[in-house]
Scaffold this motif. Sequence first.
Motif, PDB file in Angstrom:
ATOM      1  N   LEU A 133     -72.494 -82.267-120.580  1.00  0.00           N
ATOM      2  CA  LEU A 133     -71.394 -83.227-120.446  1.00  0.00           C
ATOM      3  C   LEU A 133     -71.018 -83.440-118.983  1.00  0.00           C
ATOM      4  O   LEU A 133     -70.795 -84.577-118.554  1.00  0.00           O
ATOM      5  N   ASN A 134     -70.961 -82.355-118.227  1.00  0.00           N
ATOM      6  CA  ASN A 134     -70.635 -82.485-116.807  1.00  0.00           C
ATOM      7  C   ASN A 134     -71.703 -83.277-116.053  1.00  0.00           C
ATOM      8  O   ASN A 134     -71.385 -84.109-115.208  1.00  0.00           O
ATOM      9  N   VAL A 150     -61.957 -87.376-130.464  1.00  0.00           N
ATOM     10  CA  VAL A 150     -61.957 -86.410-131.566  1.00  0.00           C
ATOM     11  C   VAL A 150     -63.259 -85.609-131.546  1.00  0.00           C
ATOM     12  O   VAL A 150     -63.246 -84.377-131.668  1.00  0.00           O
ATOM     13  N   PHE A 151     -64.372 -86.298-131.372  1.00  0.00           N
ATOM     14  CA  PHE A 151     -65.659 -85.614-131.306  1.00  0.00           C
ATOM     15  C   PHE A 151     -65.728 -84.709-130.075  1.00  0.00           C
ATOM     16  O   PHE A 151     -66.327 -83.641-130.124  1.00  0.00           O
ATOM     17  N   PHE A 152     -65.133 -85.162-128.989  1.00  0.00           N
ATOM     18  CA  PHE A 152     -65.148 -84.375-127.755  1.00  0.00           C
ATOM     19  C   PHE A 152     -64.521 -83.009-127.999  1.00  0.00           C
ATOM     20  O   PHE A 152     -65.040 -81.980-127.556  1.00  0.00           O
ATOM     21  N   ALA A 153     -63.410 -82.980-128.703  1.00  0.00           N
ATOM     22  CA  ALA A 153     -62.755 -81.703-129.010  1.00  0.00           C
ATOM     23  C   ALA A 153     -63.541 -80.922-130.065  1.00  0.00           C
ATOM     24  O   ALA A 153     -63.721 -79.703-129.949  1.00  0.00           O
ATOM     25  N   TYR A 154     -64.013 -81.622-131.077  1.00  0.00           N
ATOM     26  CA  TYR A 154     -64.680 -80.977-132.206  1.00  0.00           C
ATOM     27  C   TYR A 154     -65.934 -80.208-131.804  1.00  0.00           C
ATOM     28  O   TYR A 154     -66.138 -79.070-132.254  1.00  0.00           O
ATOM     29  N   ILE A 184     -75.037 -86.367-126.940  1.00  0.00           N
ATOM     30  CA  ILE A 184     -74.795 -84.936-126.687  1.00  0.00           C
ATOM     31  C   ILE A 184     -73.994 -84.327-127.838  1.00  0.00           C
ATOM     32  O   ILE A 184     -74.269 -83.204-128.265  1.00  0.00           O
ATOM     33  N   PHE A 185     -73.018 -85.070-128.364  1.00  0.00           N
ATOM     34  CA  PHE A 185     -72.275 -84.574-129.532  1.00  0.00           C
ATOM     35  C   PHE A 185     -73.243 -84.302-130.679  1.00  0.00           C
ATOM     36  O   PHE A 185     -73.162 -83.284-131.345  1.00  0.00           O
TER      37      PHE A 185
END
Length: 183
Positions: free
Chosen positions: A45-46, A23-27, A102-103
């Motif tokens: 992220l990469n 969810v956080f990844f998309a947000y 990172i988020f």
Amino acid sequence: MFRLEQQMPFIPCMVIPYMSSGVFFAYVFCICSYKDELHLLARRLNFVTLVSGIFFMLFPLQFSLARPQVDNECFRFLFRFLELYDTPYNQAPSLHISYACIFWSVIARKVRGGWKIGMAAWLWLMGLSTLFIYQHHLIDVITALILVYVTSFCFPEAKKGIQIKTNNIKLLKIKRLWQLEIS
């Protein structure tokens, strides 16, 4: 394994914050307003994913404690899902810890008030969950924090100045939906 880890309790309900990383990844992609923010997020992220993947291949570590049986049917379902999609060899550095940091680097700048406090608390829970569901050792957490430090050094935040708004219409629509739900 550190001696402290042998004393650490297994807490089945912590699987919920652990599984919330998607969810956080998309947000975080939806709350980036500028191209340079999106590019920085993607690069970070990469980079952590690539470096972690190299470590996973070179040092295929496994968690050394047996996970206890889970009685609650809902939690048991989530643990079965976890076993299917998260191999026990992806240990050090912990991607959950790297991603959570990172988020936070995005959320800390973009979210205000109670939502910011709530998300900070949830990201802490997500990080702690890696230990309390017996998915990672402390060394996995420590190496992830080191990797995040190196990542932020290699990919620093841009200097304040002229920023170009993103012209990705789909991303902007998704972003507006998120903002409506949060307001």
